[in-house]
Write a protein that holds these residues in place. Sequence first.
Motif, PDB file in Angstrom:
ATOM      1  N   UNK A 175       0.833  -1.197   0.000  1.00 37.11           N
ATOM      2  CA  UNK A 175       0.000   0.000   0.000  1.00 37.11           C
ATOM      3  C   UNK A 175       0.873   1.254   0.000  1.00 37.11           C
ATOM      4  N   UNK A 176       1.958   1.242   0.815  1.00 41.28           N
ATOM      5  CA  UNK A 176       2.870   2.389   0.847  1.00 41.28           C
ATOM      6  C   UNK A 176       3.520   2.597  -0.516  1.00 41.28           C
ATOM      7  N   UNK A 177       3.849   1.465  -1.191  1.00 40.76           N
ATOM      8  CA  UNK A 177       4.426   1.552  -2.529  1.00 40.76           C
ATOM      9  C   UNK A 177       3.464   2.223  -3.497  1.00 40.76           C
ATOM     10  N   UNK A 178       2.226   1.736  -3.518  1.00 37.06           N
ATOM     11  CA  UNK A 178       1.251   2.295  -4.460  1.00 37.06           C
ATOM     12  C   UNK A 178       0.946   3.753  -4.165  1.00 37.06           C
ATOM     13  N   UNK A 179       0.802   4.065  -2.879  1.00 35.66           N
ATOM     14  CA  UNK A 179       0.489   5.451  -2.523  1.00 35.66           C
ATOM     15  C   UNK A 179       1.645   6.396  -2.865  1.00 35.66           C
ATOM     16  N   UNK A 180       2.869   5.974  -2.576  1.00 35.66           N
ATOM     17  CA  UNK A 180       4.027   6.823  -2.874  1.00 35.66           C
ATOM     18  C   UNK A 180       4.170   7.041  -4.366  1.00 35.66           C
ATOM     19  N   UNK A 181       3.985   5.973  -5.150  1.00 40.79           N
ATOM     20  CA  UNK A 181       4.091   6.116  -6.602  1.00 40.79           C
ATOM     21  C   UNK A 181       2.968   6.992  -7.152  1.00 40.79           C
ATOM     22  N   UNK A 182       1.765   6.855  -6.585  1.00 38.12           N
ATOM     23  CA  UNK A 182       0.647   7.694  -7.018  1.00 38.12           C
ATOM     24  C   UNK A 182       0.932   9.170  -6.730  1.00 38.12           C
ATOM     25  N   UNK A 183       1.434   9.433  -5.518  1.00 39.76           N
ATOM     26  CA  UNK A 183       1.785  10.813  -5.166  1.00 39.76           C
ATOM     27  C   UNK A 183       2.913  11.333  -6.048  1.00 39.76           C
ATOM     28  N   UNK A 184       3.904  10.492  -6.272  1.00 36.91           N
ATOM     29  CA  UNK A 184       5.060  10.907  -7.078  1.00 36.91           C
ATOM     30  C   UNK A 184       4.642  11.223  -8.507  1.00 36.91           C
ATOM     31  N   UNK A 185       3.750  10.434  -9.058  1.00 35.10           N
ATOM     32  CA  UNK A 185       3.308  10.701 -10.438  1.00 35.10           C
ATOM     33  C   UNK A 185       2.559  12.018 -10.522  1.00 35.10           C
ATOM     34  N   UNK A 186       1.725  12.314  -9.522  1.00 36.57           N
ATOM     35  CA  UNK A 186       1.008  13.586  -9.517  1.00 36.57           C
ATOM     36  C   UNK A 186       2.011  14.744  -9.377  1.00 36.57           C
ATOM     37  N   UNK A 187       3.009  14.578  -8.515  1.00 42.02           N
ATOM     38  CA  UNK A 187       4.004  15.634  -8.335  1.00 42.02           C
ATOM     39  C   UNK A 187       4.856  15.822  -9.590  1.00 42.02           C
ATOM     40  N   UNK A 188       5.178  14.722 -10.276  1.00 44.92           N
ATOM     41  CA  UNK A 188       5.942  14.841 -11.522  1.00 44.92           C
ATOM     42  C   UNK A 188       5.129  15.550 -12.595  1.00 44.92           C
ATOM     43  N   UNK A 189       3.827  15.296 -12.619  1.00 45.66           N
ATOM     44  CA  UNK A 189       2.970  16.019 -13.572  1.00 45.66           C
ATOM     45  C   UNK A 189       3.040  17.521 -13.318  1.00 45.66           C
ATOM     46  N   UNK A 190       2.947  17.896 -12.041  1.00 51.59           N
ATOM     47  CA  UNK A 190       3.014  19.321 -11.703  1.00 51.59           C
ATOM     48  C   UNK A 190       4.394  19.904 -12.028  1.00 51.59           C
ATOM     49  N   UNK A 191       5.444  19.136 -11.735  1.00 55.81           N
ATOM     50  CA  UNK A 191       6.799  19.617 -12.037  1.00 55.81           C
ATOM     51  C   UNK A 191       6.998  19.769 -13.535  1.00 55.81           C
ATOM     52  N   UNK A 192       6.468  18.824 -14.301  1.00 58.04           N
ATOM     53  CA  UNK A 192       6.591  18.920 -15.759  1.00 58.04           C
ATOM     54  C   UNK A 192       5.845  20.140 -16.279  1.00 58.04           C
ATOM     55  N   UNK A 193       4.654  20.380 -15.737  1.00 55.87           N
ATOM     56  CA  UNK A 193       3.917  21.584 -16.137  1.00 55.87           C
ATOM     57  C   UNK A 193       4.723  22.841 -15.844  1.00 55.87           C
ATOM     58  N   UNK A 194       5.410  22.845 -14.701  1.00 57.52           N
ATOM     59  CA  UNK A 194       6.207  24.010 -14.330  1.00 57.52           C
ATOM     60  C   UNK A 194       7.386  24.190 -15.280  1.00 57.52           C
ATOM     61  N   UNK A 195       8.059  23.095 -15.618  1.00 57.28           N
ATOM     62  CA  UNK A 195       9.186  23.174 -16.562  1.00 57.28           C
ATOM     63  C   UNK A 195       8.704  23.665 -17.917  1.00 57.28           C
ATOM     64  N   UNK A 196       7.567  23.142 -18.374  1.00 59.77           N
ATOM     65  CA  UNK A 196       7.042  23.553 -19.674  1.00 59.77           C
ATOM     66  C   UNK A 196       6.604  25.019 -19.654  1.00 59.77           C
ATOM     67  N   UNK A 197       6.057  25.464 -18.513  1.00 55.97           N
ATOM     68  CA  UNK A 197       5.683  26.879 -18.395  1.00 55.97           C
ATOM     69  C   UNK A 197       6.921  27.769 -18.483  1.00 55.97           C
ATOM     70  N   UNK A 198       7.989  27.371 -17.802  1.00 60.86           N
ATOM     71  CA  UNK A 198       9.234  28.138 -17.870  1.00 60.86           C
ATOM     72  C   UNK A 198       9.801  28.115 -19.283  1.00 60.86           C
TER      73      UNK A 198
END
Length: 407
Positions: A314-337
């Motif tokens: 469960x910790x694995x799935x939750x961490x990966x789910x959170x990480x994917x959402x955070x990577x999406x936001x980080x990618x949006x930020x890089x693309x905005x820059x």
Amino acid sequence: MRISSVTIFEQSVSSMNRQQSDFLKVSQQIASGRRVVNPSDDPQAASRAVGVDQARAVTQQHADSRVTARNSLAQTESVLNSVSDAVTSAKTLLVQASSDTLSDADRQSVASELRGVYETLIGQANATDGNGRHLFGGYQDSTEPFVKQDGKVEYVGDNNAREQRIDASRLMKVSDNGQAIFQSVPSGAGHVATAGDGNTGNVTFKGPQIVDQESVEPNRAYEITFDDSTDPMTYTVKDLDTGASVANGDYESNGDDPVRVQFQGLALELEGEPSTGDSIAVNPADQGNTSIFATIENALGVLENPTENAADKAALRNTLSTSMRELDNSLDNVLTTRASVGARLNELDVVDSVGGNRMLNYEQTLSDLVDLDYAEAIGEYSLRQVGLQASQKAFADMKGMSLFQFL
């Protein structure tokens, strides 16, 4: 009235010198291609020419500055392109690692590849320009802005951005600091869910999704907690800013359909069996982890460790789910820059066009003031040449006018 021979000779010599001076002046103008060779030739034009020439020099300096700015921005755009590719690769690896069919060995293999992407990102974040200055260190561009400390990447630059004057009235950013690129998210990035560190159950989540945009309060943080002292188990959603409960209900999981928890325009889908005291935080994206490096470090932490029980999975799935959402936001930020860098490159093209037209105007004005009309100058040259020859001939004839020649 008698005129002495000395006076006649002096006047003849003076006439020849004057004609020769005028002839040499025209010759000098033709040789230099300029009508105003000395300020005394045309004081008003010479004065205006100095002002125009100074303005032209300033415009040329701004043009040179734009070349430097374009080089810096082009390098930044190239690095950000590589960063966006690396983040996309990391997201793909996390999706692959989320499959329940993978064994611990398979996930460690994925982790090995993900660590390579992680090291690539560090290298890109510490990229330098052609002069050895680090692109993303702000004003502290002489040292690497991102360093590893105790296994974590820390930003040691400042939050400034170098600027360069590209025109008389335009000061442009020619770099962005690493904090704004690698440790930030764009405004309006939404919320990110994170499982509590002390969770002992095996509850997992998906989301959050926005179900009612008007009800979402972007700066509010929430926490979902569980209580199994009742039958069935209950959950409570608390607003962490006010401490008030915004939603609650029974948590009844039949193993097939997820439990949908909806509050303040957001919704999460929960699966598994939580324990009393387990929690899930739902924070605005800019109030949680915003670092690309920390996101990948968290993912590596669960991928490189074996899953021994349901809580670990469960910790694995939750961490990966959170990480994917955070990577999406980080990618949006890089693309905005990156889009911002592209807009500045486009602006440089526009300012270059305006500056080029201004330079042409200065060149034309300067030409009108000091440049020579060759057709007129050649006519003047021929006239002065004839005048000088006539003066010399008159002087030669004047020398022969003496009574002594008739004795």
